[in-house]
Design an enzyme around this catalytic site. Structure first.
Site, PDB file in Angstrom:
ATOM      1  N   HIS A  39       0.842  -1.193   0.000  1.00 30.32           N
ATOM      2  CA  HIS A  39       0.000   0.000   0.000  1.00 30.32           C
ATOM      3  C   HIS A  39       0.881   1.247   0.000  1.00 30.32           C
ATOM      4  CE1 HIS A  39      -3.767   2.077   1.941  1.00 30.32           C
ATOM      5  NE2 HIS A  39      -3.328   2.687   0.853  1.00 30.32           N
ATOM      6  N   HIS A  45       3.475   0.944   3.337  1.00 27.50           N
ATOM      7  CA  HIS A  45       3.366  -0.166   4.286  1.00 27.50           C
ATOM      8  C   HIS A  45       2.791  -1.379   3.572  1.00 27.50           C
ATOM      9  CE1 HIS A  45      -0.564   1.908   4.491  1.00 27.50           C
ATOM     10  NE2 HIS A  45      -1.064   0.687   4.646  1.00 27.50           N
ATOM     11  N   ASP A  47      -0.060  -4.359   4.124  1.00 25.43           N
ATOM     12  CA  ASP A  47      -1.199  -4.756   4.935  1.00 25.43           C
ATOM     13  C   ASP A  47      -1.262  -6.273   4.961  1.00 25.43           C
ATOM     14  OD1 ASP A  47      -2.562  -2.266   5.764  1.00 25.43           O
ATOM     15  OD2 ASP A  47      -2.628  -1.913   3.602  1.00 25.43           O
ATOM     16  N   LYS A 185      32.909   9.041 -15.173  1.00 25.00           N
ATOM     17  CA  LYS A 185      33.203   9.422 -13.791  1.00 25.00           C
ATOM     18  C   LYS A 185      32.348  10.640 -13.454  1.00 25.00           C
ATOM     19  CE  LYS A 185      36.895  10.154 -10.510  1.00 25.00           C
ATOM     20  NZ  LYS A 185      35.970  10.898  -9.662  1.00 25.00           N
ATOM     21  N   ASP A 187      31.048  13.775 -11.142  1.00 21.36           N
ATOM     22  CA  ASP A 187      31.622  14.772 -10.253  1.00 21.36           C
ATOM     23  C   ASP A 187      30.627  15.076  -9.134  1.00 21.36           C
ATOM     24  OD1 ASP A 187      33.312  16.652  -9.312  1.00 21.36           O
ATOM     25  OD2 ASP A 187      32.999  18.092 -10.924  1.00 21.36           O
TER      26      ASP A 187
HETATM   27 MN    MN Z   1      -3.196   0.103   4.259  1.00 21.07          MN
END
Ligand code: MN
Length: 481
Positions: A39, A45, A47, A185, A187
């Site tokens: 989610h 997070h 669930d 390279k 910088d």
């Molecule tokens: Mn949720």
């Protein structure tokens, strides 16, 4: 008790794409399914939902399920969800409860071992996750989730805390192009990125935590989701013409206030240029050859608004070097295809070849300015560390912006001392004529200068100030070429 009252109270069926069943009657059910939904809301997070008594009992797990037995993960219990939710994927509108996108990360069945008010123990059989877990309540809605058995992947290795970056040796382009790959390279400032549970942390070469200074790179962590990664790369700031600008990056390097960092990130975002992958989902790649690490890196396709994976060149070193010159870049790094990653070592398997001559220096003193720079810094006395102490390398009086002079003034004022920090060995000290009116300082600050060549007596010819290097320690400064 299973109850969907709170679930319904929090949602307006007319405004969310989520299922909001009419009936409040909940049938007791023998089902033992689980689902994990990723989610991307205000905070990412996962669930975690277990079917029980006709509902999905739910926890929001900020960093996702624990990947090994050593680290528990916080899980916050949320309202029971209807069984219909187990197949829900979609975008909940901004401003609605849980606004953001929901995708199914894993689903399957579980075997229950214990379910009490304080403890829920079970074995998951999913597509991605198999194993025995326990959720135990610590306080109110807060629970911890612990993995009880070893990961099902054989030889799973936890993500290391930090790794010192491998360093390149200054040198010439290698002849045998087949054995080498060539990269531009950049910088900027070197940074290792550690990503776990959708969260990124950034570490500098001298092991400082840079995470707060570059909030625009948080999105990289969220984008890779539950993939575990340790990346190596360079934080770079590009100017209006699309060229890396070390001067522009300077403003970002000294910021430790989160509020100020957010403002600067919005106004002048940096780009994290990723060039190596050292750990991926339980597997260390440090012992793998460059070619294998690079193939995985290309497969990961890490390209977003503030992160990119620049290509490695297969052809000749001369061709790659030509590209770096044409695009006004700092140079190229040749990397031996068969070489492992050597943490903290300056290895001959990585060779840096530069277009511009730049040298890191340690500041040992300053002389006041005159005319327009009256009351400010006129020039800096700089040196390089040697076994005999700090060897004088010359005076830098040009290349400063007003901001650079202000920052230098602030930092050097705190380091004042009465005696010269430079070596007193013959030829290594400051010549008497140049020591007049000098304010000596404790040699703690590292900066970088551009110059044309070394003189025979070890001085920088035509040095011009490029900026401070708070990412380097004085003892890490090394004479280049
Ligand atoms: Mn949720």
């Amino acid at each position: 008790m299973a109850d969907l009252g709170e679930y319904r109270r929090r949602r307006d069926a007319a405004r969310t794409p989520e299922p909001v069943p009419e009936s409040s009657a909940v049938d007791s059910h023998g089902g033992q399914s689980f689902v994990i939904q990723e989610h991307h809301a205000t905070a990412l997070h996962w669930d975690f939902r277990l079917e029980r008594d006709g509902v999905l009992v739910s926890w929001a797990v900020p960093k996702g399920l624990p990947t090994d037995t050593r680290k528990n993960r916080l899980a916050v219990q949320t309202e029971d969800h209807p069984l219909e939710y187990a197949t829900f994927e979609g975008t909940i509108g901004a401003g609605q409860y849980g606004g953001g996108t929901v995708t199914i990360w894993d689903h399957g069945t579980y075997e229950l071992e214990k379910w009490t008010e304080r403890e829920v123990k079970f074995v998951l059989a999913g597509q991605r996750v198999q194993g025995r877990f326990v959720l135990f309540r610590t306080k109110g809605k807060q629970w911890m989730m612990h993995r009880m058995d070893a990961p099902s992947t054989p030889d799973w290795q936890p993500l290391p805390g930090s790794v010192a970056p491998m360093l390149a040796t200054p040198g010439e382009l290698p002849e045998d192009s087949d054995a080498w790959a060539f990269e531009m390279k950049w910088d900027g400032v070197r940074a290792l990125a550690r990503i776990e549970g959708g969260r990124i942390s950034l570490t500098s070469r001298n092991d400082h935590d840079l995470t707060v200074s570059y909030p625009e790179l948080r999105a990289l962590g969220e984008t890779v989701g539950s993939t575990q990664l340790l990346l190596d790369g360079e934080i770079t700031s590009f100017d209006g013409a699309g060229r890396p600008s070390f001067a522009r990056l300077q403003k970002r390097m000294h910021v430790s206030s989160a509020v100020q960092a957010r403002e600067l990130a919005a106004a002048e975002p940096v780009v994290y240029l990723v060039f190596d992958v050292l750990h991926h989902d339980g597997r260390s790649l440090i012992g793998e050859p460059y070619s294998a690490r690079r193939a995985l890196l290309d497969e990961l396709g890490l390209n977003g608004p503030t992160w990119q994976t620049p290509p490695a060149f297969d052809g000749s070193g001369a061709a790659a070097f030509g590209v770096s010159q044409a695009q006004g870049l700092e140079g190229v790094v040749a990397k031996r295809r068969g070489a492992t990653y050597q943490p903290g070592r300056r290895s001959a398997d990585w060779i840096k070849v530069k277009n511009i001559r730049a040298q890191e220096v340690v500041i040992g003193g300053w002389r006041p300015g005159a005319g327009r720079r009256e009351g400010s810094i006129g020039s800096l006395l700089v040196g390089l560390p040697t076994a005999d102490g700090l060897a004088y390398a010359g005076k830098v009086g040009t290349g400063f912006t007003d901001e650079a002079l202000d920052e230098l003034g602030r930092q050097l004022k705190r380091l004042g001392r009465t005696t010269s920090p430079f070596s007193q060995s013959p030829g290594a000290g400051v010549p008497r004529g140049e020591a007049k009116d000098v304010h000596w300082v404790t040699p703690k600050i590292v900066g970088e200068v551009a110059f044309t060549e070394w003189t025979r007596d070890g001085r920088l010819r035509h040095p011009a100030w490029r900026g401070l290097r708070p990412d380097k320690r004085p003892d890490q400064v090394l004479r280049e070429g």
